[in-house]
Design an enzyme around this catalytic site. Structure first.
Site, PDB file in Angstrom:
ATOM      1  N   ASP A 438       0.754  -0.985   0.091  1.00 27.57           N
ATOM      2  CA  ASP A 438      -0.050   0.128  -0.004  1.00 27.57           C
ATOM      3  C   ASP A 438       0.936   1.355  -0.410  1.00 27.57           C
ATOM      4  O   ASP A 438       1.518   1.611   0.921  1.00 27.57           O
ATOM      5  CB  ASP A 438      -0.562  -0.342   1.055  1.00 27.57           C
ATOM      6  CG  ASP A 438      -2.101   1.130   1.820  1.00 27.57           C
ATOM      7  OD1 ASP A 438      -1.976   1.655   0.736  1.00 27.57           O
ATOM      8  OD2 ASP A 438      -3.290   0.269   1.818  1.00 27.57           O
ATOM      9  N   HIS A 439       0.807   1.717  -1.539  1.00 22.50           N
ATOM     10  CA  HIS A 439       1.544   3.362  -1.005  1.00 22.50           C
ATOM     11  C   HIS A 439       0.973   4.187  -0.264  1.00 22.50           C
ATOM     12  O   HIS A 439       2.044   5.517  -0.328  1.00 22.50           O
ATOM     13  CB  HIS A 439       1.840   3.754  -2.498  1.00 22.50           C
ATOM     14  CG  HIS A 439       3.251   4.445  -2.844  1.00 22.50           C
ATOM     15  ND1 HIS A 439       3.934   4.830  -2.308  1.00 22.50           N
ATOM     16  CD2 HIS A 439       3.160   4.257  -4.129  1.00 22.50           C
ATOM     17  CE1 HIS A 439       5.437   5.215  -3.090  1.00 22.50           C
ATOM     18  NE2 HIS A 439       4.819   5.194  -4.634  1.00 22.50           N
TER      19      HIS A 439
END
Ligand code: CAO
Length: 467
Positions: A438-439
């Site tokens: 998850d950036h």
């Protein structure tokens, strides 16, 4: 004595379960903990154990029923080891009958009432919200003016508005003006609404139902979103099959994760030549301890170490409070391929267990998952997940992060490859790894560092002691 067997608390937020199979008949003798029924909840399939020993007096459910937590499913005559069914005192029977009727009635009322109320509330809520959204002051004036106009005039205006918007004559839409107006006001293209009135006319309820479905589709990705499928039977024979619970949950969870998490995928390869020799060398020893030394078990051990070194990968994102939740424990989910679809049982405190312990536990959990014995609790609380498809094949893949995790490790098939070392190509066993993350929580550089760390740890496990 007659004892009731109710559906117990299963897990947080799980309020019902479906009866897949009833495993006993009335009159059967059962011991404590014998399975009475196979159940399927939102989270897993599991057996309902008898909490009493005795004779099954009454089965109050049937296969396919959706049962609520606390609902009586069976009655067990605990004194009936010796007694025949007919010997039950009349009083007990009438009490039981009354209780049954009452429970049945109450359940029926409960099942019906909220649905009706919900429907009303949701529809009126949608109407209001949609109207509030769309009504500017000018539009309000227009509406007031419209309400004073005769029906014929209103119809003419609707027709010309639809012509403007769609280029299609409104006469093609089998709906009265009031229905078209409602659709227009809540932003629904009336031509897409399936009509159930006489000769396919579109009713107010059709528009409301359509709007409700669209709203649900937007709120929970994975449920019907109003997309109209073509008639596949035009091109050949087709067969329809109901989606089972696992398929529905997986579909919903995956599409929610995919739509809400900005994914980044990082790839790397670990030289596992030495690790493979170790695995082969010690597999007999592991077998003696009742374990199978597998790639997944070794990866579990090293990943647990990596999660200690990189705590962000062991975290969750709390958007509501704009916080990152770091967990002090390392619980890792492992994707297991079962006949009924994907399940992800969780190994708790993986960082505190030896490879052999991990391998025994993984094997037990995978077996439970495959034999439908997994309990909802076994599937909850994981901080990170590993998905190993290498036993099947593939050179790489990009697994979807399971919310509320922030990362997942994908493992593909190891194979011997020529690797250029010290001026020459050497045959090395290379294991392809992919990391999806998850950036919002993890930056690209950290993603690359995490995966590299894992690769180096596989190449030289002693390094984990230094880093
Ligand atoms: N590369 C090469 N061989 C591999 C391998 C890999 N990455 N992973 C496993 N293998 C081999 C094993 O060594 C074993 O071979 P032998 O029988 O010769 O020893 C064989 O494949 C089968 O392995 P396994 O499945 O028994 O053991 P495991 O611990 O490695 O895997 C489990 C356990 C539960 C992860 C696996 O059985 C499974 O279900 N995998 C599918 C996961 C899945 O569906 N993921 C998709 C989810 S979408 O994100």
């Amino acid at each position: 004595m007659i004892k009731e067997i109710k559906l117990p608390e299963i897990a947080d937020n799980v309020t019902t379960a479906v009866v897949l199979e009833i495993l006993v008949s009335e009159g059967d003798k059962v011991e404590k903990d014998d399975s009475l029924a196979e159940m399927e909840s939102d989270k897993a399939t599991f057996d309902l154990p008898s909490v009493e020993a005795g004779v099954v007096k009454e089965i109050k459910i049937k296969e396919g029923d959706e049962v609520k937590v606390g609902q009586v499913m069976f009655t067990i005559d605990t004194s009936a080891g010796a007694e025949e069914e007919g010997e039950e005192p009349e009083k007990d029977k009438s009490e039981e009958k009354q209780a049954k009727e009452k429970t049945g009635e109450e359940e029926k009322k409960e099942a019906e009432k909220p649905e009706e109320e919900d429907k009303e509330e949701e529809i009126s809520g949608e109407d209001t919200a949609a109207k509030e959204d769309q009504e500017g002051a000018g539009k309000k004036d227009l509406k007031e003016q419209e309400s004073r106009e005769p029906e014929e005039e209103k119809e003419k205006k609707e027709v010309s508005r639809e012509k403007e918007d769609t280029g299609k004559p409104a006469a093609e839409v089998p709906a009265p003006p009031s229905v078209r107006r409602l659709a227009r006001e809540i932003g629904i293209d009336v031509r897409k609404v399936p009509g159930t009135g006489p000769e396919g006319r579109i009713t107010m309820d059709n528009v409301k139902d359509f709007a409700k479905k669209q709203l649900e589709g937007r709120q929970s990705p994975g449920v019907a979103d109003g997309y109209e499928l073509p008639d596949f039977s035009k091109w050949g024979k087709v067969r329809r099959e109901k989606m089972d619970t696992i398929r529905k949950i997986t579909g919903k969870a995956m599409s929610e994760s995919w739509q809400t998490i900005p994914h980044v995928f990082q790839f790397d390869k670990a030289d596992v030549t030495e690790l493979e020799s170790f695995r082969k060398k010690y597999s007999k020893h592991a077998e003696k301890e009742g374990a199978k030394l597998t790639v997944t078990a070794m990866l579990l051990k090293l990943t647990a170490e990596a999660l200690r070194v990189f705590p962000r990968f062991n975290a969750s994102l709390d958007l509501q409070n704009e916080e990152i939740i770091y967990k002090e424990y390392v619980h890792i989910g492992v994707a297991v391929d079962t006949e009924r679809g994907l399940l992800v049982p969780v190994i708790r405190d993986a960082d505190k267990k030896s490879i052999l312990e991990l391998s025994v536990e993984l094997n037990e959990l995978a077996e439970k998952a495959r034999k439908k014995k997994i309990m909802p609790d076994d599937l909850q609380g994981g901080n990170f997940a590993i998905s190993n498809l290498g036993g099947i094949g593939g050179t790489n893949f990009t697994p979807i992060v399971y919310r509320p995790n922030v990362a997942i490790l994908g493992v593909s098939r190891s194979q011997i490859e020529p690797v250029y070392i010290d001026g020459e190509f050497r045959p090395r066993m290379m294991l392809p790894l992919s990391l999806s993350y998850d950036h919002r929580v993890i930056d690209g550089a950290d993603g690359a560092r995490f995966l590299r760390w894992l690769c180096e740890a596989m190449e030289n496990p002693l390094l984990t002691m230094f880093k």
